[in-house]
Design an enzyme around this catalytic site. Structure first.
Site, PDB file in Angstrom:
ATOM      1  NE  ARG A  14       5.716 -44.380   5.003  1.00 13.73           N
ATOM      2  CZ  ARG A  14       6.408 -45.065   5.910  1.00 13.73           C
ATOM      3  NH1 ARG A  14       6.600 -46.334   5.784  1.00 13.73           N
ATOM      4  NH2 ARG A  14       6.912 -44.445   6.951  1.00 13.73           N
ATOM      5  CB  THR A  15      -0.603 -48.993   6.662  1.00 12.34           C
ATOM      6  OG1 THR A  15      -1.584 -48.888   5.644  1.00 12.34           O
ATOM      7  CG2 THR A  15      -1.235 -49.602   7.893  1.00 12.34           C
ATOM      8  CG  LEU A  16       2.766 -44.717   9.646  1.00 18.89           C
ATOM      9  CD1 LEU A  16       2.744 -43.304  10.177  1.00 18.89           C
ATOM     10  CD2 LEU A  16       4.177 -45.112   9.260  1.00 18.89           C
ATOM     11  CG  ASP A 118       1.266 -48.069   1.814  1.00 18.27           C
ATOM     12  OD1 ASP A 118       0.629 -47.598   0.860  1.00 18.27           O
ATOM     13  OD2 ASP A 118       0.771 -48.209   2.962  1.00 18.27           O
ATOM     14  N   PRO A 119       2.545 -51.514   3.803  1.00 25.76           N
ATOM     15  CG  PRO A 119       2.997 -52.443   5.887  1.00 25.76           C
ATOM     16  CD  PRO A 119       3.297 -51.258   5.044  1.00 25.76           C
TER      17      PRO A 119
END
Lengths: 216, 189
Positions: A14-16, A118-119
């Site tokens: 996931r993009t954090l 998970d944008p």
């Protein structure tokens, strides 16, 4: 006792937080079409790391998309848009995507990713001219899926620094020269006040007859 | 067509290079009740003759609205036609949801044709027994009339008729010369 089972690398996928980011993107309507501007910086946190980043993508002869935020996510989005354009080409029926359709498509993509937690860490600006009606179009989509259309749009810091200028001076019937000078004024303000910005920028315009032109 | 040893299933070719099952499917279209479609630059019109299975029953509906800009008429196995109608409505809806605009008629018709082709190349399937006439209007390219065949082909027409006794309609339209007509022309047919 509840045991939750997650695949081992779920968190890594996931993009954090964003890593290499782009700065503001500005877009305004003028008499002959739309104008978009952004600087060419790819920042790595506070470091001004990449100074030749193209953050505007030409989708087809009628639309351009600019992005601020994570550059790698923008590259992925550019890929998706290119796939759409290639599909149009293969259909070979003279039908191409209009700015409005591309905007709607990107809204759905970004909103769906946000729903999966998970944008795509971008604020996108879609600008172009509808070939049928000759109407200019400027739309914005955020990483949360929020979208809207307007006569002038800005992302990131531009929202706070440039939009007041646009609200005051932008008119739908501005000439190209007026629009360019307004844009340069907005860019100058951003360079003065935004710490991660450089003085190298590109201007991109879309007009009904001449299509897309992106400066060097 | 006479019965022969190459017509048992759709995955068998005849020595003359024909697939009889597909041709039999097209025969089912010819036996259905007639449907006529024609267009000019800004209008596309379709009309059908409704049949009733018996005197006491109601007439079977053969024209379906797919979307605000597109409708179809079917001829042949109406059950198959309804499945395709449902598929087309779904595709149009999805397109509207993602792109906020009307689906280009030509692209939807092409997708239906590709779907029909699948039934001509799988041993466990059969071709759709229905001819589909689509009448739609694209903002970008104007009015269109398309015909979808059980064989998986699709054709664009200025004017077309399908079903039993459709030849009379075709000849009439050819002789009259379609081009400037409007809604009145279809009514006359």
């Amino acid at each position: 006792e509840v045991i939750s089972v997650k695949p081992v690398d779920a968190e890594k996928k996931r993009t954090l937080s964003p890593y290499v980011t782009g700065n503001s993107v500005l877009a305004i309507k003028y008499k002959g079409g739309v104008l978009m501007a952004c600087d060419m910086l790819g920042a790595y946190g506070s470091t001004k790391r990449y100074k030749n980043v193209q953050r505007v993508f030409k989708v087809n002869e009628t639309t351009i998309v600019g992005a601020s935020g994570e550059i790698s996510d923008f590259q992925y989005i550019s890929n998706l848009l290119e796939e759409l354009t290639t599909q149009d080409f293969c259909y070979d029926d003279g039908c191409t995507l209009t700015p409005k359709e591309i905007h709607a498509y990107l809204c759905r993509v970004l909103y769906n990713r946000r729903n999966k937690m998970d944008p795509l860490w971008n604020s996108l600006v879609v600008a172009g001219v509808d070939p049928l009606r000759g109407e200019s179009f400027i739309g914005s989509v955020g990483m949360l899926g929020t979208s809207y259309t307007d006569s002038h749009v800005a992302t990131s810091f531009g929202n706070y620094l440039s939009r007041p200028l646009f609200r005051e001076f932008q008119r739908d019937d501005m000439s190209l020269e007026e629009a360019v000078s307004l844009m340069q004024e907005a860019l100058r303000v951003l360079f003065y006040r935004d710490k991660t910005s450089i003085n190298k920028y590109i201007l991109a315009k879309v007009e009904k007859e001449e299509g897309v032109a992106i400066s060097k | 067509m006479f019965r022969n040893q190459y017509d048992t299933d759709v995955v068998t070719w005849s020595p003359q290079g024909r697939i009889f099952q597909v041709e039999y499917a097209m025969e089912a279209v010819k036996q259905g009740s007639v449907a006529v479609g024609l267009k000019n630059d800004s209008f596309a019109v379709i009309a059908t003759l409704k049949r009733a299975p018996s005197e006491l029953s109601s007439y079977q509906r053969k024209i379906f609205k797919i979307d605000d800009h597109l409708g179809i008429a079917i001829s042949g196995l109406t059950a198959d036609g309804r499945i395709l109608c449902r598929y087309m409505r779904n595709e149009c809806l999805n397109h509207r949801y993602v792109y906020e605009s009307a689906m280009p008629v030509g692209r939807l018709v092409r997708q239906v044709a590709d779907k029909a082709q699948v039934g001509t190349q799988r041993s466990w399937k059969r071709p759709y027994g229905v001819g589909l006439m689509s009448a739609g209007y694209d903002e970008k390219s104007g009015a269109h009339v398309y015909y979808n065949c059980p064989s998986g082909n699709f054709y664009e027409y200025k004017a077309f008729a399908m079903g039993s006794r459709s030849q009379a309609a075709k000849t009439y339209m050819e002789r009259r010369g379609i081009g400037g007509g409007g809604e009145r022309d279809a009514m006359t047919m």
